[in-house]
Scaffold this motif. Structure first.
Motif, mmCIF file in Angstrom:
data_model
loop_
_atom_site.group_PDB
_atom_site.id
_atom_site.type_symbol
_atom_site.label_atom_id
_atom_site.label_comp_id
_atom_site.label_asym_id
_atom_site.label_seq_id
_atom_site.Cartn_x
_atom_site.Cartn_y
_atom_site.Cartn_z
ATOM 1 N N GLU A 73 0.819 -1.214 0.000
ATOM 2 C CA GLU A 73 0.000 0.000 0.000
ATOM 3 C C GLU A 73 0.851 1.261 0.000
ATOM 4 O OE1 GLU A 73 -0.099 -2.390 2.263
ATOM 5 O OE2 GLU A 73 -0.253 -1.636 4.320
ATOM 6 N N ALA A 76 1.811 1.864 -3.518
ATOM 7 C CA ALA A 76 0.676 2.436 -4.245
ATOM 8 C C ALA A 76 0.561 3.929 -3.946
ATOM 9 C CB ALA A 76 -0.610 1.717 -3.843
ATOM 10 N N LYS A 77 0.719 4.274 -2.667
ATOM 11 C CA LYS A 77 0.578 5.681 -2.294
ATOM 12 C C LYS A 77 1.696 6.527 -2.884
ATOM 13 C CE LYS A 77 -1.622 4.629 2.104
ATOM 14 N NZ LYS A 77 -1.411 4.707 3.556
ATOM 15 N N ILE A 90 -14.861 -7.808 -6.169
ATOM 16 C CA ILE A 90 -15.167 -7.657 -4.741
ATOM 17 C C ILE A 90 -16.652 -7.349 -4.606
ATOM 18 C CG2 ILE A 90 -14.562 -6.564 -2.560
ATOM 19 C CD1 ILE A 90 -11.836 -5.976 -3.612
ATOM 20 N N GLY A 92 -20.358 -6.449 -3.603
ATOM 21 C CA GLY A 92 -20.964 -5.543 -2.624
ATOM 22 C C GLY A 92 -20.204 -4.256 -2.401
ATOM 23 N N VAL A 93 -18.969 -4.181 -2.933
ATOM 24 C CA VAL A 93 -18.198 -2.946 -2.755
ATOM 25 C C VAL A 93 -18.385 -2.078 -3.991
ATOM 26 C CG1 VAL A 93 -15.884 -1.966 -2.500
ATOM 27 C CG2 VAL A 93 -16.513 -4.017 -1.230
ATOM 28 N N ASN A 94 -19.029 -0.951 -3.780
ATOM 29 C CA ASN A 94 -19.321 -0.061 -4.880
ATOM 30 C C ASN A 94 -18.016 0.487 -5.485
ATOM 31 O OD1 ASN A 94 -19.720 3.073 -5.505
ATOM 32 N ND2 ASN A 94 -21.560 1.951 -6.092
ATOM 33 N N THR A 97 -17.156 4.090 -4.470
ATOM 34 C CA THR A 97 -16.739 4.183 -3.065
ATOM 35 C C THR A 97 -15.304 3.692 -2.908
ATOM 36 O OG1 THR A 97 -19.000 3.623 -2.496
ATOM 37 C CG2 THR A 97 -17.393 3.552 -0.713
ATOM 38 N N PHE A 98 -15.038 2.580 -3.550
ATOM 39 C CA PHE A 98 -13.696 2.005 -3.485
ATOM 40 C C PHE A 98 -12.661 2.993 -4.021
ATOM 41 C CE2 PHE A 98 -10.286 -0.338 -5.646
ATOM 42 C CZ PHE A 98 -9.773 -1.071 -4.585
ATOM 43 N N THR A 101 -12.069 6.003 -1.746
ATOM 44 C CA THR A 101 -11.203 5.628 -0.615
ATOM 45 C C THR A 101 -9.750 5.574 -1.072
ATOM 46 O OG1 THR A 101 -13.022 4.247 0.150
ATOM 47 C CG2 THR A 101 -10.906 3.940 1.241
ATOM 48 N N SER A 102 -9.562 4.905 -2.198
ATOM 49 C CA SER A 102 -8.219 4.749 -2.734
ATOM 50 C C SER A 102 -7.576 6.117 -3.029
ATOM 51 C CB SER A 102 -8.314 3.903 -4.002
ATOM 52 O OG SER A 102 -7.103 3.909 -4.688
ATOM 53 N N GLU A 105 -6.723 8.044 0.101
ATOM 54 C CA GLU A 105 -5.532 7.516 0.774
ATOM 55 C C GLU A 105 -4.281 8.088 0.119
ATOM 56 O OE1 GLU A 105 -4.827 5.586 3.442
ATOM 57 O OE2 GLU A 105 -6.965 5.765 3.913
ATOM 58 N N ILE A 106 -4.292 8.077 -1.205
ATOM 59 C CA ILE A 106 -3.129 8.559 -1.946
ATOM 60 C C ILE A 106 -2.958 10.064 -1.737
ATOM 61 C CG2 ILE A 106 -2.208 8.894 -4.275
ATOM 62 C CD1 ILE A 106 -3.586 6.160 -4.959
ATOM 63 N N LEU A 142 -17.436 -3.590 -7.447
ATOM 64 C CA LEU A 142 -16.112 -3.592 -8.041
ATOM 65 C C LEU A 142 -15.845 -4.849 -8.886
ATOM 66 C CD1 LEU A 142 -13.540 -1.856 -8.100
ATOM 67 C CD2 LEU A 142 -12.701 -3.217 -6.195
ATOM 68 N N GLN A 158 -9.269 3.409 -13.591
ATOM 69 C CA GLN A 158 -8.674 3.609 -12.259
ATOM 70 C C GLN A 158 -7.339 4.327 -12.375
ATOM 71 O OE1 GLN A 158 -8.490 0.301 -9.593
ATOM 72 N NE2 GLN A 158 -10.463 -0.522 -10.208
ATOM 73 N N GLN B 432 -7.964 -10.559 -3.216
ATOM 74 C CA GLN B 432 -8.795 -9.376 -2.978
ATOM 75 C C GLN B 432 -8.062 -8.377 -2.088
ATOM 76 O OE1 GLN B 432 -12.240 -11.392 -1.324
ATOM 77 N NE2 GLN B 432 -13.436 -10.938 -3.153
ATOM 78 N N ASN B 437 -4.687 -3.435 -1.412
ATOM 79 C CA ASN B 437 -3.369 -2.897 -1.035
ATOM 80 C C ASN B 437 -2.779 -2.109 -2.189
ATOM 81 O OD1 ASN B 437 -2.254 -5.890 0.770
ATOM 82 N ND2 ASN B 437 -3.349 -4.105 1.510
ATOM 83 N N ARG B 439 -4.131 -0.529 -4.312
ATOM 84 C CA ARG B 439 -4.803 0.756 -4.551
ATOM 85 C C ARG B 439 -4.665 1.678 -3.332
ATOM 86 N NH1 ARG B 439 -4.176 -1.089 -8.962
ATOM 87 N NH2 ARG B 439 -5.828 -1.612 -10.445
ATOM 88 N N LEU B 441 -4.909 0.903 0.037
ATOM 89 C CA LEU B 441 -5.615 0.592 1.287
ATOM 90 C C LEU B 441 -4.772 -0.389 2.096
ATOM 91 C CD1 LEU B 441 -7.886 1.556 -0.719
ATOM 92 C CD2 LEU B 441 -9.408 0.018 0.481
ATOM 93 N N GLY B 453 -18.842 -5.080 2.156
ATOM 94 C CA GLY B 453 -19.423 -5.384 0.840
ATOM 95 C C GLY B 453 -20.212 -6.681 0.890
#
Lengths: 254, 483
Positions: A73, A76-77, A90, A92-94, A97-98, A101-102, A105-106, A142, A158, B432, B437, B439, B441, B453
């Motif tokens: 991570e 990534a940041k 993934i 249920g994870v919109n 939203t994902f 968040t990503s 964080e960055i 997602l 993305q 997953q 990670n 991205r 998180l 989710g």
């Protein structure tokens, strides 16, 4: 920006990378090509920090950091982005939203204020136009139920949103029809600036008809065995991998 | 716990020297359970004789069950010594602290993460608070609004005094004291709870109990809730509290009864976050609850939604008796267990009326060394023509040492029934987590996002503000489950 020196890596005690050397500077596009099993995707995974791969030797310097010491991570940041060969679903994870968040964080890592919902939507709308992606994909979970092409396009979207410093594209072109391939290539071309760099990992040269690399590297048996300009890809297309791998094997046996 | 018991014992035994009579002025009954204790509880609460009689009958029945404590659930715990429990303590039994400085800092951290106001934090952790706090006036305002509509919403004790005819008519009509071991115990010794009555044709304009969170925090160990929705009425009831409760009781055995008449709808949501015990599995609440609703009239509907993240042991099966034709029963559940928690939870859908339908969506999440079981019964009676049920039971595993189990029971006595059952078990994939990670998180954020989710289908059934807190709670409960 990226300096890979004699990088060796194993998975389950089997050595896959056997001493990779590579220099990538700002503003460059590198293509890494090679037959199946040559270590292309392993290189991408090691750069991103996948834990199944054990680095046994060598160094990787990225923006003055020892990349191999960083958590995935953190990489990534710091602007390292991997476009996955097989993006995971993934449920249920919109997606929006994902991504918010990503991105936040960055941004936090860069010392920027987090984007609120409205600003984020604006930014997303903007980038959707650049990439030409169907907006219904963003409101779904997602990658869930996305077709292969949709997943790859979503990865490029993305990438557009997160504006990486170094993007590593792991066989983004595989399994794409020609239209999707064009969308992906156009996206990459539009995102190209003099301050970022792209490593395109691919098996086929056809993506390189749309994205012109500054360097082409041939990877075989865990090593880069030949480096050239964009014409190297054309030679490959003409003569196939056997041409170069046979030459390499002959040389090593000599 | 033992240490605590020693202290409690010492205190109560000391009292005992001065004789039983003086007990009436003190806050606690002596340890143990017998008819005298039950008479004490009843007289403390100034109950009418009929209620005392019910308690005594329940107690007599409970005594006959002594060796029939339910043992079928997939949970393990040391035998409970029912004579080692104090069955009556005045509602303000929690030790008052002088300031938040005396509260466990871990708990305060949790409050902050949940975004709970300072005043509320004080209340929840047992700090003495000035009488004049906002919620008092808020409570009064809402009570007025409700009263104008004829809605009764009060404590169970208050209802016994003010509306004895309603309590007498409905109490025990859905969960009789003969129902099971814990229901019998509860019926004998319950101290308080909530009572709610929605008159004919009234749609309750607010989520009941949201605004009463603070005030309802002092409910006892043996709660009793009774909720009646008359013809054509609607109510959404929220139970519980998303904040961790400071609680000195080890055993909780509540009874909840819901009654829905023709065209009435009851939506009952629970978020349960009692002390789950520490990381080594020491301490924590044993939660043995009997919850059941009856759809009495045609086209009535009862919907249970629960998010269970607390307690060392959860034994709980919110059920619906679908008696009225065309009635609807729903059960949406998230049960999350971590460390050494054990949950055996599910539902019963008992189809009696024609064209009745039920839906069961259960999401189990197990982490650490915990054990999580879904247990559900779908019974289609002979009379229930064209009954339909759909059940989906999913389990998500977060560690290699936890357990997930599914025990579905299906009994069909009418061949026109359509019953579907789907079950899945999955493990949170390394892929997953790595994707998240990559991205930016971290792993804890990643797991929390994946779990939320996975639970979305149930979370979206919760009232909005409850859902937000429930999401935060899921993340909190998973903290430290990684690695």
């Amino acid at each position: 920006m990226l300096s890979i020196n004699n990088l060796k890596a194993s998975v389950e005690n089997k050595e896959i990378l056997k001493g990779i050397n590579l220099e990538v500077k700002k503003g460059e596009v590198h293509a890494i090509m090679g037959p199946n099993g040559s270590g292309k995707s392993t290189l991408a995974s090691v750069l991103a920090g996948r834990s199944e791969y054990e680095v046994t030797d060598g160094t990787v310097n990225y923006l003055e950091h020892n990349l191999l010491d960083m958590e995935p991570e953190e990489r990534a940041k710091e602007g390292l982005f991997l476009a996955f060969q097989y993006p995971v679903e993934i449920p249920g994870v919109n997606t929006a939203t994902f991504l918010r968040t990503s991105l936040n964080e960055i941004r936090e890592h860069r010392g920027q204020e987090p984007l609120n919902g409205a600003d984020f939507l604006k930014l997303m709308k903007n980038k959707m136009e650049v990439i030409d992606i169907d907006k219904s994909l963003i409101s779904r979970s997602l990658n869930e139920g996305f077709s292969g092409g949709e997943k790859k396009k979503a990865e490029i979207f993305q990438m557009a949103l997160l504006e990486p410093t170094l993007a590593v594209m792991d066989e983004t072109d595989s399994g794409l029809d020609i239209d999707a391939l064009k969308v992906v290539a156009a996206g990459v071309n539009k995102l190209k600036t003099e301050n970022n760099a792209v490593i395109i990992i691919t098996h086929y040269e056809r993506l390189l008809n749309y994205i012109v690399p500054d360097f082409v590297h041939i990877i075989f048996d865990g090593k880069i065995i030949k480096t050239g300009g964009k014409e190297l890809a054309l030679t490959l297309e003409e003569k196939g991998y056997d041409w170069i791998t046979n030459e390499h094997v002959a040389l090593s046996n000599a | 716990m033992n240490g605590k018991n020693e202290i409690l014992k010492a205190v109560t035994q000391q009292d005992y020297k001065y004789g039983f009579v003086s007990k009436f002025d003190s806050d606690k009954a002596p340890v143990g359970l017998n008819e005298d204790i039950i008479r004490l509880i009843s007289s403390k609460k100034k109950e009418p004789k009929w209620l005392l009689d019910i308690r005594l009958k329940a107690f007599k029945h409970w005594l006959t069950l002594m060796d029939k404590e339910p043992a079928w659930a997939h949970i393990h715990y040391p035998k409970i010594n029912f004579q080692d429990i104090i069955y009556y303590a005045a509602p303000k039994k929690k030790k008052e602290l002088n300031s938040l400085d005396e509260v466990d800092p871990e708990m305060l951290k949790t409050f902050d993460k949940l975004g709970i106001s300072i005043e509320e934090q004080k209340k929840l952790s047992g700090v003495a608070v000035d009488v004049v706090i906002d919620s008092v006036s808020v409570k009064t305002t809402f009570k007025d609004t409700l009263a104008k509509l004829g809605i009764i919403f009060c404590s169970f004790s208050e209802a016994v005094q003010e509306h004895p005819e309603l309590v007498k008519k409905y109490m025990g009509s859905v969960v009789p004291y003969t129902d099971n071991f814990y229901a019998a115990l509860n019926s004998a010794v319950f101290t308080d709870g909530s009572f709610c009555y929605i008159p004919k044709g009234v749609r309750c304009p607010m989520e009941l109990s949201t605004y009463f969170r603070i005030n309802e925090a002092n409910t006892g160990q043996f709660e009793r809730t009774l909720l009646i929705a008359e013809e054509g009425s609607y109510v959404s009831y929220l139970e519980g509290c998303t904040a961790p409760m400071r609680d000195e009781n080890q055993l909780h055995a509540a009874v909840v009864e819901l009654i829905a008449y023709k065209d009435a709808e009851i939506k009952y949501s629970t978020v349960q976050n009692w002390y789950p015990g520490n990381k080594e599995g020491k301490g924590g609440i044993f939660n043995f609850v009997t919850k059941r609703g009856i759809c009495k009239g045609e086209h009535s509907k009862i919907s249970w939604t629960q998010v269970e993240t607390g307690s060392a042991i959860t034994w709980k099966y919110p059920s619906v008796i679908l008696k009225g034709d065309y009635s609807v029963g729903e059960f949406y559940s998230i049960a999350l267990t971590n460390n050494f928690q054990q949950a055996d939870t599910g539902t019963k859908m008992l189809h009696i009326g024609k064209n009745t339908t039920s839906t069961i969506i259960s999401k189990g999440v197990s982490a650490g060394k915990s054990n999580n079981s879904y247990r559900g019964l779908v019974r289609i009676s002979k009379s229930a023509s064209n009954a339909r049920n759909f059940s989906q039971c999913d389990s998500l595993l977060l560690s290699s040492e936890c357990g997930a189990h599914t025990f579905p029971y299906i009994e069909i006595n009418n061949k026109t029934a359509i019953v579907e059952h789907e079950a899945t078990t999955s493990k949170v994939g390394e892929d997953q987590i790595f994707y998240c990670n990559q991205r930016g998180l971290d792993t804890e954020q990643a797991i929390s996002m994946i779990v939320n989710g996975y639970c979305k289908e149930v979370l979206k059934k919760l009232p909005m503000e409850f859902a937000v807190e429930a999401q935060k709670l899921l993340s909190l409960s998973l903290e430290g489950s990684v690695g």
